[in-house]
Design a protein around this motif. Sequence first.
Motif, short mmCIF file in Angstrom:
data_model
loop_
_atom_site.label_atom_id
_atom_site.label_comp_id
_atom_site.label_asym_id
_atom_site.label_seq_id
_atom_site.Cartn_x
_atom_site.Cartn_y
_atom_site.Cartn_z
N THR A 64 11.34 3.07 9.13
CA THR A 64 10.51 3.86 8.49
C THR A 64 8.83 3.53 8.51
O THR A 64 8.76 2.05 9.19
CB THR A 64 10.80 4.75 7.03
N THR A 65 8.06 4.09 8.33
CA THR A 65 6.61 3.72 8.26
C THR A 65 6.06 3.52 6.83
O THR A 65 6.07 4.46 6.02
CB THR A 65 5.63 4.43 9.16
N VAL A 66 5.31 2.49 6.48
CA VAL A 66 4.80 2.34 5.20
C VAL A 66 3.51 1.88 5.13
O VAL A 66 2.94 1.15 6.35
CB VAL A 66 5.49 1.29 4.08
N TYR A 67 2.60 1.87 4.24
CA TYR A 67 1.28 1.25 4.41
C TYR A 67 1.34 0.17 3.53
O TYR A 67 1.88 -0.07 2.37
CB TYR A 67 0.11 2.25 3.81
N ALA A 82 -0.72 0.28 8.52
CA ALA A 82 0.57 1.06 8.90
C ALA A 82 1.57 0.15 9.44
O ALA A 82 1.14 -0.50 10.43
CB ALA A 82 0.31 2.14 9.76
N GLY A 88 1.40 1.98 -1.60
CA GLY A 88 0.37 2.46 -2.36
C GLY A 88 0.36 3.99 -2.29
O GLY A 88 0.50 4.48 -1.23
#
Lengths: 189, 429
Positions: B47-50, B176, B190
């Motif tokens: 997945t993608t997170v910040y 990202a 966050g």
Amino acid sequence: MIGFSLVLAMLGPGPANAQQKNWKPWLVPEAGIVLGSYTLDRDFRLNAGIEKKGLMLGMGAALDYYRFESYPVYFQARKTVQFRKVNLFVMSSWGYNVKSGTVVEPSWWGGRTITKKYSGGVYGEIGGGNIIRIRKKERLQFSVSWVMKAVEESFQSEIWNPVNQSPRTITNLNRYTMNRTALRIGWKF
Amino acid sequence: MMAVCIILLKFAVKLKTTSMKRILSIVGFSILVLLQGCIKDQVMTRTTVYRPEYKTKDEVRANIKSSTPIELTAPGKLFYKDGYVFLNELNKGVHIIDVRNPSAPNNIAFVHVPGAVDLAVRGNILYADMYTDLVAIDITDPKAVQLKTVVPGVFPERYYSSFVPDSKLIITAWIAVDTVLRNDETISWGMMKADVQTMSASSSSASGVSNGTGGSMARFALSDDRMYTVDHSKMKVFNTAIPEKPVFVKELSAGGWDIETIFPFGKNLFLGSMTGMHIFDISSKDNPFKTGSFTHARVCDPVISDGKNAFVTLRNGSKCAGFINQLDVVDISDLSKPKLLKTYPLTNPHGLSKEGDILIICEGADGVKFFNAADVNNIKQLAHVKGMKAFDVIALGKVAMVSAADALYLIDFSIPSNPVVKGSISIKN
């Protein structure tokens, strides 16, 4: 491949169960309970092939309801072993777990839905059991095995972009590898 | 597992005593049971997170100055003062754009203010939020701005759910990142609590120090020598009598929940929520008190006023779940009894502004429309500028500054029936 290797390793010194000289066909439908860390569910399989001198080679297809309904197809090898007049067998299956389609689920974001797309993966099994003679032939089979199947699930979701304070759509991929114990009953034709 | 079973079977064949066979059976069964502990489902998630990038507070404060201009990517609130537009780049800082020549707007500098989502200008001082802190920046020379004051911790609501930032550091960027999680690993990324909403606003001061003219996304409001800020359920009062030294005065209830915007109107403040506007009397500058509600506009509905009437746009597709697209004209000569005068159907109205009798309305994908609003009961369309996805507008003299999806446009409406796009600054998406 690991399963086949194990099967081949068992071939050499193991005692043969039958003295047949020619290959003859076999058919074994099975019904089973699969127990895993997620849940307990059922599967149904149909295996068929040819056998000679206790070595059974064939193919099979199944309907596996565990966690994701899927349709494994596989190659299977079995080796029968006689132990103090008890007919035992070991088996190994390897193939592909067929899974496709999409499912639309409600999202916790009110009014939205998530569309999940599915695809399959590896299917494998290693196990064994015994065969109970009925009417002078090995018929009823009980088996226990470790079974693995894989499913991939992809879907889009939104995460909050803290830079421009707006949602950003991302693609998620979940790869499930489900390891279970299967207890099955079958009938050999 | 099978190899173990086979080995056990071979040994069993050679065993002669029943007890040994029983023991072997028990051992074999136990192995199978113990191996159950190894049989469990595995999940791998891609997945993608910040992820945040940090700097120390000292580093950040030292960097609050006129720096090399950067591209517009996420424009927020804007203020105009003396030929310059101060345009918020959400969470990053402030663009300084020279618009003295509308035909050639020039992005001249960028002031890095991490976490900035709001602006207000009083005299030569620009106020911005730097996450939980309020900063006052001297913009006398836009090419050489200077940090004057930091009022720390006045916006404690600016936190991240499921994520605790380091109190000694400031997040200067979010990156990202594609990541892989296994089994029970969880993500803690966050999430900004404070949302930014659109609302046209203008402010004025009787103290001789002019307040800038702002447009949209008002969570800061200037009135006389006070600045009022809102966040969800609280309002804060700052004394800006000495503009470069704002002083926190007090915090009070905003009269409701989910308060997201504020704009001043005479001796009143309008606080916008999902259900309408709360009206606060600020005759006593440090002691605002609620006097009533104005249900003709909600937080999603941009509203402006010319002193006698309020002009409110309602549209579908906003988070207030509206389903109509129209302009409402409300008589607010008596705030305790606002009266809907007339409704005009529109396409998809967003922000609006008024200069004299000319009413300018952003219509989203349908561009910008100019109206003659001399007679509010008979507002007539004069012109329609297409080819842009317009969200907000400020009218200054005969130039309209339009915030659109792809650029900041400057439109000369000296001849209201024939507005002309003079210049623009692109926004990189």
